[in-house]
Design a protein around this motif. Structure first.
Motif, PDB file in Angstrom:
ATOM      1  N   ARG A 123      52.656 -55.147 -52.799  1.00 36.38           N
ATOM      2  CA  ARG A 123      53.896 -54.970 -52.049  1.00 36.38           C
ATOM      3  C   ARG A 123      54.595 -56.312 -51.895  1.00 36.38           C
ATOM      4  NH1 ARG A 123      54.515 -50.320 -49.154  1.00 36.38           N
ATOM      5  NH2 ARG A 123      55.778 -51.416 -47.611  1.00 36.38           N
ATOM      6  N   CYS A 124      55.931 -56.294 -51.942  1.00 34.64           N
ATOM      7  CA  CYS A 124      56.710 -57.524 -51.786  1.00 34.64           C
ATOM      8  C   CYS A 124      57.048 -57.750 -50.318  1.00 34.64           C
ATOM      9  CB  CYS A 124      58.005 -57.432 -52.600  1.00 34.64           C
ATOM     10  SG  CYS A 124      57.745 -57.440 -54.387  1.00 34.64           S
ATOM     11  N   PRO A 125      57.351 -58.994 -49.936  1.00 38.50           N
ATOM     12  CA  PRO A 125      57.818 -59.258 -48.569  1.00 38.50           C
ATOM     13  C   PRO A 125      59.083 -58.468 -48.256  1.00 38.50           C
ATOM     14  CG  PRO A 125      57.245 -61.293 -49.687  1.00 38.50           C
ATOM     15  CD  PRO A 125      57.195 -60.216 -50.723  1.00 38.50           C
ATOM     16  N   ASP A 126      59.397 -58.340 -46.980  1.00 39.76           N
ATOM     17  CA  ASP A 126      60.512 -57.488 -46.542  1.00 39.76           C
ATOM     18  C   ASP A 126      61.857 -57.929 -47.102  1.00 39.76           C
ATOM     19  OD1 ASP A 126      58.755 -55.935 -45.162  1.00 39.76           O
ATOM     20  OD2 ASP A 126      59.069 -56.955 -43.232  1.00 39.76           O
ATOM     21  N   VAL A 129      62.597 -57.491 -53.218  1.00 37.24           N
ATOM     22  CA  VAL A 129      62.372 -56.171 -53.824  1.00 37.24           C
ATOM     23  C   VAL A 129      61.568 -56.352 -55.105  1.00 37.24           C
ATOM     24  CG1 VAL A 129      64.440 -55.123 -52.846  1.00 37.24           C
ATOM     25  CG2 VAL A 129      64.586 -56.300 -55.051  1.00 37.24           C
ATOM     26  N   PRO A 130      60.745 -55.364 -55.491  1.00 30.67           N
ATOM     27  CA  PRO A 130      59.946 -55.487 -56.721  1.00 30.67           C
ATOM     28  C   PRO A 130      60.796 -55.255 -57.961  1.00 30.67           C
ATOM     29  CG  PRO A 130      59.511 -53.389 -55.672  1.00 30.67           C
ATOM     30  CD  PRO A 130      60.411 -54.143 -54.740  1.00 30.67           C
ATOM     31  N   SER A 131      60.535 -56.037 -59.001  1.00 32.06           N
ATOM     32  CA  SER A 131      61.198 -55.870 -60.298  1.00 32.06           C
ATOM     33  C   SER A 131      60.132 -55.448 -61.305  1.00 32.06           C
ATOM     34  CB  SER A 131      61.863 -57.167 -60.741  1.00 32.06           C
ATOM     35  OG  SER A 131      62.298 -57.068 -62.088  1.00 32.06           O
ATOM     36  N   ASP A 132      60.228 -54.192 -61.791  1.00 30.21           N
ATOM     37  CA  ASP A 132      59.246 -53.706 -62.756  1.00 30.21           C
ATOM     38  C   ASP A 132      59.404 -54.382 -64.111  1.00 30.21           C
ATOM     39  OD1 ASP A 132      57.989 -51.918 -61.017  1.00 30.21           O
ATOM     40  OD2 ASP A 132      59.537 -50.398 -61.354  1.00 30.21           O
ATOM     41  N   ILE A 133      60.621 -54.885 -64.404  1.00 31.54           N
ATOM     42  CA  ILE A 133      60.833 -55.578 -65.681  1.00 31.54           C
ATOM     43  C   ILE A 133      60.144 -56.938 -65.659  1.00 31.54           C
ATOM     44  CG2 ILE A 133      62.567 -56.545 -67.232  1.00 31.54           C
ATOM     45  CD1 ILE A 133      64.488 -54.392 -66.264  1.00 31.54           C
ATOM     46  N   LYS A 134      60.394 -57.698 -64.619  1.00 37.46           N
ATOM     47  CA  LYS A 134      59.802 -59.034 -64.514  1.00 37.46           C
ATOM     48  C   LYS A 134      58.405 -59.022 -63.902  1.00 37.46           C
ATOM     49  CE  LYS A 134      64.188 -61.479 -63.904  1.00 37.46           C
ATOM     50  NZ  LYS A 134      64.918 -62.428 -63.031  1.00 37.46           N
ATOM     51  N   ARG A 135      58.067 -57.917 -63.192  1.00 33.83           N
ATOM     52  CA  ARG A 135      56.823 -57.836 -62.421  1.00 33.83           C
ATOM     53  C   ARG A 135      56.770 -58.960 -61.390  1.00 33.83           C
ATOM     54  NH1 ARG A 135      52.475 -56.658 -67.311  1.00 33.83           N
ATOM     55  NH2 ARG A 135      53.558 -54.854 -68.184  1.00 33.83           N
ATOM     56  N   GLU A 136      57.912 -59.142 -60.740  1.00 39.00           N
ATOM     57  CA  GLU A 136      58.037 -60.173 -59.713  1.00 39.00           C
ATOM     58  C   GLU A 136      58.698 -59.585 -58.474  1.00 39.00           C
ATOM     59  OE1 GLU A 136      60.144 -63.579 -61.059  1.00 39.00           O
ATOM     60  OE2 GLU A 136      58.976 -63.810 -62.892  1.00 39.00           O
ATOM     61  N   CYS A 137      58.552 -60.287 -57.367  1.00 41.80           N
ATOM     62  CA  CYS A 137      59.312 -59.987 -56.165  1.00 41.80           C
ATOM     63  C   CYS A 137      60.604 -60.792 -56.227  1.00 41.80           C
ATOM     64  CB  CYS A 137      58.510 -60.355 -54.914  1.00 41.80           C
ATOM     65  SG  CYS A 137      57.035 -59.341 -54.675  1.00 41.80           S
ATOM     66  N   VAL A 138      61.742 -60.112 -56.273  1.00 45.85           N
ATOM     67  CA  VAL A 138      63.025 -60.778 -56.468  1.00 45.85           C
ATOM     68  C   VAL A 138      63.969 -60.432 -55.321  1.00 45.85           C
ATOM     69  CG1 VAL A 138      62.784 -60.804 -58.977  1.00 45.85           C
ATOM     70  CG2 VAL A 138      63.920 -58.873 -57.875  1.00 45.85           C
ATOM     71  N   ALA A 139      65.024 -61.219 -55.207  1.00 42.74           N
ATOM     72  CA  ALA A 139      66.050 -60.939 -54.199  1.00 42.74           C
ATOM     73  C   ALA A 139      66.799 -59.664 -54.568  1.00 42.74           C
ATOM     74  CB  ALA A 139      67.014 -62.113 -54.110  1.00 42.74           C
ATOM     75  N   PRO A 140      67.309 -58.920 -53.572  1.00 37.87           N
ATOM     76  CA  PRO A 140      68.070 -57.698 -53.876  1.00 37.87           C
ATOM     77  C   PRO A 140      69.251 -57.997 -54.786  1.00 37.87           C
ATOM     78  CG  PRO A 140      67.581 -57.839 -51.531  1.00 37.87           C
ATOM     79  CD  PRO A 140      67.205 -59.164 -52.122  1.00 37.87           C
ATOM     80  N   CYS A 141      69.550 -57.064 -55.694  1.00 41.96           N
ATOM     81  CA  CYS A 141      70.645 -57.252 -56.647  1.00 41.96           C
ATOM     82  C   CYS A 141      71.994 -57.109 -55.940  1.00 41.96           C
ATOM     83  CB  CYS A 141      70.549 -56.219 -57.765  1.00 41.96           C
ATOM     84  SG  CYS A 141      69.151 -56.484 -58.871  1.00 41.96           S
ATOM     85  N   PRO A 142      73.068 -57.656 -56.538  1.00 40.03           N
ATOM     86  CA  PRO A 142      74.421 -57.447 -55.992  1.00 40.03           C
ATOM     87  C   PRO A 142      74.781 -55.966 -55.990  1.00 40.03           C
ATOM     88  CG  PRO A 142      74.403 -59.231 -57.598  1.00 40.03           C
ATOM     89  CD  PRO A 142      73.073 -58.566 -57.697  1.00 40.03           C
TER      90      PRO A 142
END
Length: 310
Positions: A123-126, A129-142
């Motif tokens: 789970r990512c921090p609050d 958001v999780p990115s299934d493409i990058k498999r990373e926790c990323v900032a919300p998209c525009p």
């Protein structure tokens, strides 16, 4: 005493022989032969590479119940390299890592977990958001963004929106048009035409001395669907032949005759109109004379009646 000396000599000879056999066996074990692969410094037929050439990593691959050494320029997926003066090894990453920098720092996670600060988490921090493409926790998209690099830069827009400079637009700005294929705003392409050619020869129409000449220009750049369309590439104008043949002279005579006939017709109609005008004037004058006569007669009768009464 002699027996002791003989015993000592025999022991020394045996030790020398044993040492020689040991060096021979060791040399055979470490020699480069048919069992060695490229990059090996020493190897054995049963275990592959034992040591590698400088800068190469030794990696142990499992072959059934035994391990087989190979020398690689970089460690394979799921392993990380460590260097030391003695040798360079490939070590296995943590179980949750797909690739890693070292045992405690992942660079890509396995499916189902997401990378955050070198760790793989389910789970990512609050605030991420999780990115299934990058498999990373990323900032919300525009807004209206389907995938993005970060919270400011979109890489693909949702349906009905078009990407331009990392942002999603419902309508593309001026000088851009939407591409349904790439879902992006692309620059408009306006039509470009070349210079006019020289006027062509005068082509006679019918039997007259007048004709038509034309000139053309080429399309240098075809427009995009919403670009400025191309102007006309053909232009025509009336022209007159410099030389006219016999038939042309007859034609000119016929044209002069027609003009004269039209002129005579016009003059005849003018004469008839003037004649009708004179007749109307005479008729009007006659009517005026009759009216004056009647008025004079009434005046005389009135005077006669006045005289009788006196």
């Amino acid at each position: 005493m002699q027996l002791q000396l003989i015993s000592i000599v025999l022991v020394l000879h045996w030790m020398e022989y044993a040492n020689c056999q040991h060096h021979t066996s060791r040399h055979r074990l470490h020699e480069r032969g048919p069992g060695c692969l490229g990059g090996c410094l020493t190897c054995s037929a049963s275990n592959g590479c034992l040591t590698c050439m400088p800068r190469l990593f030794i990696h142990l691959e499992r072959d059934g119940m035994r391990q087989f050494g190979v020398c690689l320029a970089s460690c394979p997926k799921g392993f990380f390299g460590t260097r030391s003066p003695e040798k360079n090894d490939c070590s296995k990453c943590g179980s949750e890592c797909d690739t890693c920098f070292d045992k405690n720092f992942c660079t890509r996670c396995r499916a189902g977990s997401y990378l955050h600060k070198g760790k793989c988490q389910e789970r990512c921090p609050d605030d991420l958001v999780p990115s299934d493409i990058k498999r990373e926790c990323v900032a919300p998209c525009p807004v209206n963004c389907e995938s993005c690099l970060n919270s400011d830069t979109c890489t693909r827009c949702m349906s009905g929106h078009y990407l331009l400079h990392g942002q999603c637009n419902t309508i593309c700005p001026e000088e851009f048009e939407n591409s349904e294929q790439s879902m992006e705003c692309i620059p408009k392409v306006h039509c470009e035409v070349g210079e006019w050619s020289e006027w062509g020869s005068c082509l006679r129409i019918g039997k007259s001395c007048f004709g038509e000449e034309s000139r053309t220009r080429k399309v240098l750049q075809s427009p995009s669907p919403q670009g400025n369309p191309c102007p006309s590439t053909l232009e025509k104008r009336q022209c007159k032949k410099k030389r006219c043949g016999k038939g042309d002279k007859n034609t000119r005579k016929g044209e002069r005759k027609n003009r004269n006939n039209r002129k005579e017709k016009t003059n005849g109609e003018g004469r008839r109109e003037r004649k009708r005008e004179r007749e109307r004037e005479r008729e009007l004058g006659t009517r005026e004379d009759d009216s004056r006569n009647k008025t004079e007669q009434r005046r005389k009768r009135t005077q006669s009646r006045d005289t009788i009464v006196e």
